[in-house]
Write an enzyme that holds these catalytic residues in place. Structure first.
Site, PDB file in Angstrom:
ATOM      1  N   MET A   1      59.740  19.595  45.713  1.00  0.00           N
ATOM      2  CA  MET A   1      58.460  20.447  46.595  1.00  0.00           C
ATOM      3  C   MET A   1      58.953  21.587  46.946  1.00  0.00           C
ATOM      4  O   MET A   1      58.151  22.507  47.107  1.00  0.00           O
ATOM      5  CB  MET A   1      57.870  19.551  47.429  1.00  0.00           C
ATOM      6  CG  MET A   1      56.609  20.002  48.195  1.00  0.00           C
ATOM      7  SD  MET A   1      55.839  18.516  48.770  1.00  0.00           S
ATOM      8  CE  MET A   1      55.485  19.380  50.348  1.00  0.00           C
ATOM      9  N   GLY A  61      59.737  12.572  54.420  1.00  0.00           N
ATOM     10  CA  GLY A  61      60.050  13.674  53.463  1.00  0.00           C
ATOM     11  C   GLY A  61      58.460  14.148  52.809  1.00  0.00           C
ATOM     12  O   GLY A  61      57.697  14.332  53.631  1.00  0.00           O
ATOM     13  N   CYS A  62      58.399  14.388  51.872  1.00  0.00           N
ATOM     14  CA  CYS A  62      57.274  15.275  51.219  1.00  0.00           C
ATOM     15  C   CYS A  62      56.150  14.490  51.624  1.00  0.00           C
ATOM     16  O   CYS A  62      55.888  13.431  51.146  1.00  0.00           O
ATOM     17  CB  CYS A  62      57.169  15.334  49.775  1.00  0.00           C
ATOM     18  SG  CYS A  62      55.824  15.859  49.122  1.00  0.00           S
ATOM     19  N   PHE A  63      54.876  15.206  52.226  1.00  0.00           N
ATOM     20  CA  PHE A  63      54.004  14.272  52.829  1.00  0.00           C
ATOM     21  C   PHE A  63      52.878  14.128  51.848  1.00  0.00           C
ATOM     22  O   PHE A  63      52.048  13.053  52.094  1.00  0.00           O
ATOM     23  CB  PHE A  63      53.359  14.896  54.135  1.00  0.00           C
ATOM     24  CG  PHE A  63      52.867  16.540  54.066  1.00  0.00           C
ATOM     25  CD1 PHE A  63      52.716  17.105  52.613  1.00  0.00           C
ATOM     26  CD2 PHE A  63      52.485  17.283  55.247  1.00  0.00           C
ATOM     27  CE1 PHE A  63      52.260  18.412  52.573  1.00  0.00           C
ATOM     28  CE2 PHE A  63      52.306  18.469  55.128  1.00  0.00           C
ATOM     29  CZ  PHE A  63      52.106  19.063  54.028  1.00  0.00           C
TER      30      PHE A  63
END
Length: 224
Positions: A1, A61-63
């Site tokens: 991301m 981490g990546c939401f």
């Protein structure tokens, strides 16, 4: 991301926590100005929620992927994504990705404690990411991807500390590095700033979108 923004900003220096005085200035107005209902649950993502609803903030981490995990849990009333634990007021996604706001990408989890317990939510939290990686999660590198949990009630604090101790012991016995998860009261971590509309329930809107779930593969231990 973060690869898109690494190309713009680079990743050097993103694993050093920004000093508050060096953080980006931000803005007074929220970047999410007209919140829509949750695209999966149909509830408000900003509240108010039914009486008795509790809120726990989880960064793993990546939401996008973090939020998707929790909206599927029975007993969860609503979820949202945003930025928390930093300095810059009302940051944009692009700003958070520079690691110059101090925030970590965070999922808000509003839940009914009569239907799902803090321990159940935290079991998912610990198992579904790698809490030993410091300022990264898998290939996503930067302070904005750090593991964190911010509690809002004494019951949550007790559950966080107890589950963290149990999982840390299991990980260390298996040779993992110590847990680096940031654990503190939400009131101390600062406001939860809602992310832009397109980030809310992103993986419902974009089912083939990016998911980063770097995990240890170590199951959370059963209660003695």
């Amino acid at each position: 991301m973060n690869s898109i923004f690494d190309a713009i900003f680079g990743s050097s220096g993103k694993t050093t926590m920004i000093a508050p005085e060096d953080a980006l200035p931000g803005r007074q107005s929220p970047v999410l100005q007209a919140p829509r209902p949750h695209t999966v649950l149909g509830t408000s993502i900003t509240g108010p929620w039914p009486e008795g609803t509790r809120v726990l903030y989880l960064a793993m981490g990546c939401f996008w992927g973090a939020e998707e995990i929790f909206w599927q849990v029975p007993g969860v009333v609503s979820t949202a994504v945003g930025y928390m634990g930093g300095t810059t007021p009302n940051p944009t996604y692009e700003e958070a990705c520079t690691a110059r706001t101090g925030h970590t990408e965070t999922a808000l989890v509003a839940y009914d404690p009569t239907k799902v317990s803090e321990e159940e939510l935290l079991k998912i939290f610990w198992e579904r990411h790698d809490p030993t990686q410091g300022y990264r999660q898998g290939n996503d590198v930067g302070t904005q991807y750090r593991s964190a949990v911010y509690w809002t009630t004494p019951e949550q604090e007790r559950a966080v500390r107890e589950t963290a101790a149990r999982y840390s012991a299991v990980l260390e016995a298996k040779g993992y590095d110590p847990v680096t998860t940031e654990m503190r009261p939400a009131a101390e971590a600062g406001p939860f700033y809602y992310a832009e509309d397109y980030h809310q329930q992103y993986l419902d809107k974009n089912p083939n979108g990016y998911r980063c779930h770097a995990t240890t593969g170590v199951p959370f231990p059963s209660a003695a």
